[in-house]
Design a protein around this motif. Structure first.
Motif, PDB file in Angstrom:
ATOM      1  N   PRO A 128       0.814  -1.220   0.000  1.00 12.47           N
ATOM      2  CA  PRO A 128       0.000   0.000   0.000  1.00 12.47           C
ATOM      3  C   PRO A 128       0.844   1.264   0.000  1.00 12.47           C
ATOM      4  N   ALA A 129       1.976   1.277   0.718  1.00 12.74           N
ATOM      5  CA  ALA A 129       2.807   2.476   0.778  1.00 12.74           C
ATOM      6  C   ALA A 129       3.366   2.807  -0.604  1.00 12.74           C
ATOM      7  N   GLU A 130       3.737   1.784  -1.367  1.00  9.38           N
ATOM      8  CA  GLU A 130       4.298   2.010  -2.690  1.00  9.38           C
ATOM      9  C   GLU A 130       3.222   2.452  -3.675  1.00  9.38           C
ATOM     10  N   SER A 131       2.029   1.913  -3.549  1.00 11.40           N
ATOM     11  CA  SER A 131       0.970   2.219  -4.500  1.00 11.40           C
ATOM     12  C   SER A 131       0.251   3.525  -4.188  1.00 11.40           C
ATOM     13  N   GLY A 132       0.567   4.149  -3.067  1.00 10.11           N
ATOM     14  CA  GLY A 132      -0.076   5.406  -2.705  1.00 10.11           C
ATOM     15  C   GLY A 132      -1.390   5.221  -1.970  1.00 10.11           C
ATOM     16  N   GLU A 133      -1.794   3.976  -1.722  1.00 14.65           N
ATOM     17  CA  GLU A 133      -3.019   3.720  -0.979  1.00 14.65           C
ATOM     18  C   GLU A 133      -2.789   4.046   0.491  1.00 14.65           C
ATOM     19  N   PRO A 134      -3.823   4.548   1.165  1.00 22.62           N
ATOM     20  CA  PRO A 134      -3.661   4.853   2.590  1.00 22.62           C
ATOM     21  C   PRO A 134      -3.417   3.594   3.406  1.00 22.62           C
ATOM     22  N   ARG A 135      -2.580   3.713   4.414  1.00 20.87           N
ATOM     23  CA  ARG A 135      -2.265   2.574   5.274  1.00 20.87           C
ATOM     24  C   ARG A 135      -3.204   2.495   6.466  1.00 20.87           C
ATOM     25  N   TRP A 136      -3.842   3.606   6.845  1.00 21.68           N
ATOM     26  CA  TRP A 136      -4.824   3.644   7.928  1.00 21.68           C
ATOM     27  C   TRP A 136      -5.738   4.840   7.684  1.00 21.68           C
ATOM     28  N   ALA A 137      -6.882   4.843   8.372  1.00 24.24           N
ATOM     29  CA  ALA A 137      -7.815   5.967   8.243  1.00 24.24           C
ATOM     30  C   ALA A 137      -7.107   7.228   8.702  1.00 24.24           C
ATOM     31  N   GLY A 138      -7.107   8.247   7.886  1.00 22.26           N
ATOM     32  CA  GLY A 138      -6.455   9.500   8.225  1.00 22.26           C
ATOM     33  C   GLY A 138      -5.042   9.629   7.692  1.00 22.26           C
ATOM     34  N   ASP A 139      -4.499   8.559   7.111  1.00 24.50           N
ATOM     35  CA  ASP A 139      -3.137   8.589   6.567  1.00 24.50           C
ATOM     36  C   ASP A 139      -3.010   9.665   5.492  1.00 24.50           C
ATOM     37  N   GLN A 140      -3.981   9.739   4.588  1.00 22.05           N
ATOM     38  CA  GLN A 140      -3.940  10.728   3.507  1.00 22.05           C
ATOM     39  C   GLN A 140      -4.030  12.154   4.030  1.00 22.05           C
ATOM     40  N   LEU A 141      -4.572  12.312   5.230  1.00 22.58           N
ATOM     41  CA  LEU A 141      -4.718  13.644   5.820  1.00 22.58           C
ATOM     42  C   LEU A 141      -3.523  14.016   6.690  1.00 22.58           C
ATOM     43  N   GLY A 142      -2.558  13.110   6.774  1.00 22.37           N
ATOM     44  CA  GLY A 142      -1.380  13.373   7.588  1.00 22.37           C
ATOM     45  C   GLY A 142      -1.612  13.167   9.073  1.00 22.37           C
ATOM     46  N   LEU A 143      -2.631  12.395   9.419  1.00 25.33           N
ATOM     47  CA  LEU A 143      -2.952  12.145  10.822  1.00 25.33           C
ATOM     48  C   LEU A 143      -2.217  10.911  11.322  1.00 25.33           C
ATOM     49  N   PRO A 144      -1.902  10.876  12.622  1.00 27.70           N
ATOM     50  CA  PRO A 144      -1.252   9.684  13.169  1.00 27.70           C
ATOM     51  C   PRO A 144      -2.186   8.483  13.113  1.00 27.70           C
ATOM     52  N   GLU A 145      -1.593   7.300  13.209  1.00 28.47           N
ATOM     53  CA  GLU A 145      -2.373   6.065  13.136  1.00 28.47           C
ATOM     54  C   GLU A 145      -3.219   5.850  14.380  1.00 28.47           C
ATOM     55  N   SER A 146      -2.717   6.250  15.541  1.00 26.05           N
ATOM     56  CA  SER A 146      -3.450   6.047  16.788  1.00 26.05           C
ATOM     57  C   SER A 146      -3.120   7.162  17.765  1.00 26.05           C
ATOM     58  N   GLY A 147      -3.893   7.202  18.842  1.00 29.47           N
ATOM     59  CA  GLY A 147      -3.669   8.190  19.886  1.00 29.47           C
ATOM     60  C   GLY A 147      -4.359   9.512  19.596  1.00 29.47           C
ATOM     61  N   PRO A 148      -4.160  10.505  20.487  1.00 31.86           N
ATOM     62  CA  PRO A 148      -4.777  11.818  20.299  1.00 31.86           C
ATOM     63  C   PRO A 148      -4.382  12.434  18.951  1.00 31.86           C
ATOM     64  N   PRO A 160     -24.769  10.041   3.083  1.00 35.96           N
ATOM     65  CA  PRO A 160     -23.411  10.599   3.075  1.00 35.96           C
ATOM     66  C   PRO A 160     -22.532  10.086   4.217  1.00 35.96           C
ATOM     67  N   VAL A 161     -23.141   9.719   5.313  1.00 34.12           N
ATOM     68  CA  VAL A 161     -22.371   9.227   6.459  1.00 34.12           C
ATOM     69  C   VAL A 161     -21.727   7.889   6.136  1.00 34.12           C
ATOM     70  N   ILE A 162     -22.443   7.036   5.400  1.00 35.75           N
ATOM     71  CA  ILE A 162     -21.913   5.704   5.122  1.00 35.75           C
ATOM     72  C   ILE A 162     -21.108   5.639   3.824  1.00 35.75           C
ATOM     73  N   LEU A 163     -21.086   6.721   3.060  1.00 32.33           N
ATOM     74  CA  LEU A 163     -20.273   6.774   1.849  1.00 32.33           C
ATOM     75  C   LEU A 163     -18.849   7.191   2.237  1.00 32.33           C
ATOM     76  N   MET A 164     -18.074   6.200   2.619  1.00 32.73           N
ATOM     77  CA  MET A 164     -16.711   6.443   3.091  1.00 32.73           C
ATOM     78  C   MET A 164     -15.769   6.700   1.923  1.00 32.73           C
ATOM     79  N   GLY A 165     -14.901   7.684   2.106  1.00 36.37           N
ATOM     80  CA  GLY A 165     -13.853   7.940   1.135  1.00 36.37           C
ATOM     81  C   GLY A 165     -12.599   7.172   1.514  1.00 36.37           C
ATOM     82  N   THR A 166     -11.599   7.222   0.659  1.00 39.59           N
ATOM     83  CA  THR A 166     -10.345   6.524   0.947  1.00 39.59           C
ATOM     84  C   THR A 166      -9.603   7.146   2.125  1.00 39.59           C
ATOM     85  N   ASP A 167      -9.972   8.375   2.493  1.00 44.11           N
ATOM     86  CA  ASP A 167      -9.316   9.034   3.633  1.00 44.11           C
ATOM     87  C   ASP A 167      -9.973   8.679   4.963  1.00 44.11           C
ATOM     88  N   GLY A 168     -11.025   7.849   4.947  1.00 48.44           N
ATOM     89  CA  GLY A 168     -11.676   7.405   6.171  1.00 48.44           C
ATOM     90  C   GLY A 168     -12.799   8.297   6.645  1.00 48.44           C
TER      91      GLY A 168
END
Length: 143
Positions: free
Chosen positions: A13-33, A120-128
Motif C-alpha cells: 500500500p505504501a508504494e501504490s499510494g493507498e492509505p495505510r490507515w484511516a487519516g493517513d492521507q490527511l497526515g494524521l497519526p495512526e493512533s492516539g490523540p 453521506p455518512v456511510i459513503l466512506m472515502g479513501t481518507d476514512g
C-alpha cells in the motif's frame, strides 16, 4: 535470503499510494490523540446525542418526533459550530475540526444537514471520512 533495504515491498500500500490507515492521507497519526476517531466511537456519540435530544423532547414537547429531530439538529449545529463537540462526542472523546480550528456555524450546518440524509455518512472515502465530513472539510479526531 533477500536483503531488506528498508523500502516497502513491491505492490505494498505504501508504494501504490493507498492509505495505510484511516487519516493517513490527511497526515494524521495512526493512533492516539489527533488520530481519526474510529467508527465505534462516532456511532456511540450519535446514539448519546439522539438520547439527549429524546429526553429533552419528552420533557418539553411530549416526545414529539419532529421536536426530537429539531433538538438533535440544534445540538449539532450549535455545539459543533461553537465548541467542535457535542455532549456525546465529548463523552467518547471525539472532536470535530476543520483544518486546525472549530468548524463554525456555516460548516457545522452543512455537515449536520448531510448527516440527516444518512447516506453521506456511510459513503466512506479513501481518507476514512464520510461524505458529510468531506463536504464540510471536517474530520473527527480522538481527543
Amino acid at each position: 535470503m533477500a536483503k531488506n533495504d528498508g523500502a516497502p515491498p513491491s505492490g505494498s500500500p505504501a508504494e501504490s499510494g493507498e492509505p495505510r490507515w484511516a487519516g493517513d492521507q490527511l497526515g494524521l497519526p495512526e493512533s492516539g490523540p489527533g488520530s481519526m476517531a474510529p467508527w465505534s466511537r462516532r456511532i456511540l456519540a450519535l446514539f448519546i446525542d439522539w438520547g439527549i435530544a429524546t429526553l429533552i423532547s419528552m420533557a418539553f414537547f411530549g416526545g414529539a418526533e419532529l421536536a426530537t429531530l429539531g433538538i438533535f439538529v440544534a445540538i449539532h449545529i450549535i455545539l459543533i459550530g461553537l465548541l467542535g463537540v457535542t455532549i456525546g462526542k465529548r463523552l467518547v472523546r471525539i472532536q470535530v475540526v476543520r483544518g486546525q480550528k472549530i468548524p463554525g456555524p456555516l460548516w457545522s450546518t452543512v455537515r449536520t444537514l448531510l448527516l440527516l440524509l444518512i447516506l453521506p455518512v456511510i459513503l466512506m472515502g479513501t481518507d476514512g471520512r464520510g461524505a458529510h465530513d468531506r463536504a464540510a472539510g471536517t474530520v473527527q479526531l480522538r481527543m
